[in-house]
Design a protein around this motif. Structure first.
Motif, PDB file in Angstrom:
ATOM      1  N   ASN A 173       0.821  -1.209   0.000  1.00 45.85           N
ATOM      2  CA  ASN A 173       0.000   0.000   0.000  1.00 45.85           C
ATOM      3  C   ASN A 173       0.857   1.263   0.000  1.00 45.85           C
ATOM      4  O   ASN A 173       0.457   2.299  -0.538  1.00 45.85           O
ATOM      5  CB  ASN A 173      -0.930   0.026   1.208  1.00 45.85           C
ATOM      6  CG  ASN A 173      -2.048  -0.995   1.085  1.00 45.85           C
ATOM      7  OD1 ASN A 173      -2.470  -1.341  -0.025  1.00 45.85           O
ATOM      8  ND2 ASN A 173      -2.525  -1.480   2.223  1.00 45.85           N
ATOM      9  N   SER A 174       2.015   1.179   0.639  1.00 50.15           N
ATOM     10  CA  SER A 174       2.895   2.349   0.701  1.00 50.15           C
ATOM     11  C   SER A 174       4.325   1.856   0.807  1.00 50.15           C
ATOM     12  O   SER A 174       4.616   0.930   1.580  1.00 50.15           O
ATOM     13  CB  SER A 174       2.547   3.232   1.910  1.00 50.15           C
ATOM     14  OG  SER A 174       3.397   4.341   1.979  1.00 50.15           O
ATOM     15  N   HIS A 192       2.363   5.418  -3.145  1.00 44.30           N
ATOM     16  CA  HIS A 192       1.244   5.360  -2.206  1.00 44.30           C
ATOM     17  C   HIS A 192      -0.026   5.004  -2.967  1.00 44.30           C
ATOM     18  O   HIS A 192      -0.245   5.464  -4.099  1.00 44.30           O
ATOM     19  CB  HIS A 192       1.056   6.714  -1.496  1.00 44.30           C
ATOM     20  CG  HIS A 192       2.289   7.187  -0.795  1.00 44.30           C
ATOM     21  ND1 HIS A 192       2.688   6.696   0.419  1.00 44.30           N
ATOM     22  CD2 HIS A 192       3.218   8.104  -1.174  1.00 44.30           C
ATOM     23  CE1 HIS A 192       3.805   7.295   0.783  1.00 44.30           C
ATOM     24  NE2 HIS A 192       4.157   8.156  -0.186  1.00 44.30           N
ATOM     25  N   ARG A 193      -0.890   4.226  -2.341  1.00 42.85           N
ATOM     26  CA  ARG A 193      -2.154   3.810  -2.935  1.00 42.85           C
ATOM     27  C   ARG A 193      -3.207   4.866  -2.635  1.00 42.85           C
ATOM     28  O   ARG A 193      -3.302   5.371  -1.509  1.00 42.85           O
ATOM     29  CB  ARG A 193      -2.582   2.463  -2.362  1.00 42.85           C
ATOM     30  CG  ARG A 193      -3.680   1.763  -3.150  1.00 42.85           C
ATOM     31  CD  ARG A 193      -3.123   1.105  -4.406  1.00 42.85           C
ATOM     32  NE  ARG A 193      -2.207   0.037  -4.088  1.00 42.85           N
ATOM     33  CZ  ARG A 193      -1.467  -0.586  -4.991  1.00 42.85           C
ATOM     34  NH1 ARG A 193      -1.518  -0.199  -6.261  1.00 42.85           N
ATOM     35  NH2 ARG A 193      -0.660  -1.555  -4.641  1.00 42.85           N
ATOM     36  N   THR A 199      -2.594   4.596  -8.038  1.00 38.54           N
ATOM     37  CA  THR A 199      -1.256   4.679  -7.453  1.00 38.54           C
ATOM     38  C   THR A 199      -0.643   6.025  -7.790  1.00 38.54           C
ATOM     39  O   THR A 199      -0.673   6.461  -8.948  1.00 38.54           O
ATOM     40  CB  THR A 199      -0.355   3.557  -7.981  1.00 38.54           C
ATOM     41  OG1 THR A 199      -0.965   2.297  -7.712  1.00 38.54           O
ATOM     42  CG2 THR A 199       1.008   3.603  -7.313  1.00 38.54           C
TER      43      THR A 199
END
Length: 739
Positions: A173-174, A192-193, A199
């Motif tokens: 996710n990050s 980062h999502r 993204t």
């Protein structure tokens, strides 16, 4: 075909409203023209005109509908145009916004397709930058980056490995990581999502930061190296630092000095074994084994416990070596010169040996001195006992001679002399008793017999004893009544109170003495309060020392300063305490703290002194006394009382005399001297064997408890010298009754 259908056929619904209206107007004009050209008023023409009129109405209605639809369409087109303008403005604003971002910005949609990016996205990768356009997939983006010639791949990592690892990071996710570029450049990538699954990628050039940190770190390392070097050169220990391969990487000048190795031998990368070889050349013979242990320690696997050993090199220099492992498996060896300490220890050891000899000699001297002191103390005790006996013997004889004169008819002058002589002898007896008390208290062999004591009876006897003395001095002596019972030794308690009351009367010129018993939180206490001159603060400890008198007003016949010394020692022996409260010019108060009261009363009251009894006539008494003066005095006294006396000097003559006369004595008096009490007890046993239980007493100066008990068991309780004539009379009065 009807005109309406024809008109509908001629009109195309797809045409604009203006075009349809134009066509309808032309149709109407044609129809009107045909009507005007027709001269006949036939029904067909009129019908055709009527249809044309109806068609016109329909056209108008259709025109209104088309105009309404056109208005709605125009409104919709206006809204759509406004929305398009707003969307375009928003897009331009977003593009402007991400363009202002200092980092490279790229936005991938939820389908991993590049939606938009700014001009800095991929700026550091110029060879792939043309391919970074909207519509590019994320996998294609990774392939482009991995194939860039600007990318500096780690050693042993291929493009495919790098791309695979990058795609694995994309699943997070990050994530934030640093990418190394050629030319000593560095790029930080932050991924980062977004909330909808897209993204966002930020690319930050951190080359300047890393270079600054590297420079600062290098500067710090240089500073630390300088500090370490300064520290190593400053300390008095020699230090050698080795890396994991046992190669020298650091040292100080002190190490070369202590190891006696030339400084030119120390260089970076010097092998540990080479340094040890040079050190072995400087060691004293037999010290090589210590270095072998150090080599074994260096070769042993991690973790290695710290190693400490001592080694002596040439010149008798003793070094304390300490080796310790570092976290990277390197190690540090420090050397400390402890030659001075070892020499001091050796000197101290020699001094200790000398001191032990001196202490042993001094101990022997002290032991001899202690033995001499003990012998002197024992001699003093024997002297006091012997002197007391030697003094008490003539004193007893003198008192007995005086007692024998009491019944004589004397003139007033002779009677006054007799009274003064008796008073003088009483003073001497009191002084001797005090000396004996001090001697017994100091010897530590005095035994006491704590038991319930009725204070009322004890204080009443003391009041009778000191009442006449107080009256003679013009003082008042008051005792507050009490029925309290305490646990103490009755004899010594009486002696303590006797000394305190006598001392108060002796030093009081006006007023009087009050004796009271009080119950407090700490227990019972007896208070003796006088109206004397008081005791200064500086004298309150000195008055309890022997032969110390506060002033010289009291005569020697009234005391030699032993009373309070006896009080303090006897109270300590009984577990009591004595305190003093005094004010100069107002009087003093001595307090004897006795502790808790007793639960039961003593078996019986202390017997009052009985009046002189009438002695039976024709009594036969056996008097055995080695001292001639004592024997004559006792015989003279007894004969004056009407008693027949057999006075002999020893036991053998006593037995011989009794055998010759064949008479059994009514009572037996045996005078003993210190150390000869066993002979008197043996005589009592012989007489008891011959005649059965006898009415007997032993006269003695010793107040030792074991002797008192032995005399009681033998059937001859003790009468202490100087002999109390009243007690002696009562003893003789009971002779015939016991017989």
């Amino acid at each position: 075909m009807s005109p309406t259908r024809t008109a509908q056929t001629l009109l195309n619904p797809a045409d604009p409203v203006e075009r349809q209206n134009e066509k309808l107007l032309r149709i109407v004009e044609v129809l009107m023209r045909r009507v005007e050209q027709g001269t006949d008023l036939s029904g067909a023409a009129y019908a055709q005109f009527e249809r044309a009129a109806m068609l016109e109405d329909q056209v108008r209605a259709r025109t209104r509908e088309l105009e309404a639809a056109l208005d709605l369409l125009n409104e919709s087109n206006a809204r759509l145009a406004l929305a398009s303008r707003e969307a375009e403005a928003t897009r331009r604003n977003l593009s402007d916004a991400i363009e202002t971002v200092q980092e490279g910005f790229g936005l991938f949609g939820p389908d991993d397709i590049l939606v938009m990016s700014n001009s800095r996205f991929g700026l550091q990768l110029q060879d792939i930058r043309p391919g970074l356009v909207p519509g590019l997939s994320f996998a294609g983006y990774v392939d482009l980056v991995s194939s860039s010639g600007q990318l500096s791949l780690p050693e042993g990592v291929s493009q495919q490995d790098w791309a695979l690892h990058r795609l694995q990071r994309h699943r997070e996710n990050s994530t934030v990581f640093i990418v190394a570029l050629k030319g000593d450049r560095w790029l930080q990538v932050s991924e980062h999502r977004t909330g909808d699954g897209g993204t966002v990628i930020l690319q930050t050039d951190v080359t300047d930061i890393i270079r600054a940190e590297r420079k600062a770190r290098g500067q710090l390392l240089d500073d630390q190296a300088r500090v370490i070097r300064a520290t190593l050169d400053h300390i008095t220990q020699g230090v050698c630092i080795f890396d994991p391969e046992a190669r020298l990487i650091g040292w100080n000048a002190r190490a070369a000095e202590l190891l006696a190795v030339s400084r030119t031998r120390f260089r970076p990368g010097l092998a540990f074994d080479d340094l040890v070889e040079r050190l072995n050349e400087r060691l004293r013979p037999g010290e090589e084994t210590r270095i072998i242990g150090l080599r074994d320690w260096v070769a042993s696997p991690s973790p290695r416990a710290a190693l400490r050993f001592e080694v002596t090199r040439s010149g008798d220099v003793v070094l304390d070596a300490f080796a310790q492992e570092m976290p990277d498996r390197g190690f540090v060896i420090s050397f400390t010169d402890i030659t001075t300490e070892r020499r001091a220890i050796a000197a101290l050891s020699r001094a200790n040996e000398t001191l032990e000899v001196r202490v042993a000699a001094r101990t022997l001297e002290l032991r001899d001195a202690l033995a001499q002191a003990e012998r002197a103390n024992a001699a003093r005790s024997r002297f006091v006992a012997a002197a007391s006996h030697d003094l008490l013997q003539p004193l007893s004889a003198a008192k007995l001679f005086l007692a024998s004169m009491e019944d004589e008819s004397l003139n007033p002058r002779a009677m006054d002399a007799l009274c003064k002589t008796r008073s003088a002898l009483q003073s001497v007896e009191t002084l001797l008793d005090a000396l004996l008390d001090i001697s017994r208290l100091e010897s530590g062999r005095l035994s006491v017999s704590p038991q319930p004591v009725m204070l009322a009876t004890l204080l009443a006897r003391l009041a009778e004893e000191f009442g006449p003395i107080a009256q003679e001095r013009g003082l008042s002596l008051r005792l507050r009544p009490t029925d309290t019972v305490v646990i103490s030794d009755p004899t010594w308690l009486r002696r303590i109170l006797q000394n305190l009351i006598g001392n108060a009367l002796r030093y009081t010129a006006r007023g009087g003495v009050l004796v009271g018993v009080r119950q407090g939180a700490a227990g019972l206490r007896v208070e003796i309060t006088d109206t004397g001159p008081g005791i200064p603060e500086s004298e309150r400890e000195a008055i309890f020392r022997e032969f110390h008198r506060l002033n010289a007003r009291a005569s020697a016949s009234e005391g030699m300063g032993l009373g309070l010394a006896i009080v303090e020692r006897a109270a300590a022996l009984l577990g009591h305490a004595v305190t003093l409260d005094s004010h100069v010019g107002q009087g003093s108060r001595f307090v004897l703290h006795l502790g808790p009261t007793a639960d039961s009363a003593p078996p019986g009251p202390v017997a009052d002194r009985a009046p002189r009894p009438d002695l039976p006539q024709d009594l036969i008494g056996l008097l055995v006394a080695e001292d001639a003066d004592m024997r004559r005095a006792l015989a003279h006294l007894l004969e004056g009382w009407g008693v027949n006396v057999f006075d002999v000097p020893d036991a053998a003559e006593a037995l011989s005399l009794l055998d010759e006369t064949g008479l059994a004595p009514d009572f037996v008096l045996i005078d003993t001297r210190p150390g000869a009490e066993d002979a008197g007890l043996a005589l009592i046993r012989d007489l008891t064997t011959r005649y059965g239980p006898l009415h007997a007493r032993m006269l003695a100066t010793s107040r030792a408890e074991p002797l008192r008990l032995r005399a009681i068991r033998a059937g001859a309780p003790l009468l202490y010298k100087p002999v109390d004539t009243g007690l002696l009379q009562r003893f003789i009065a009971g002779a015939r009754r016991s017989g």
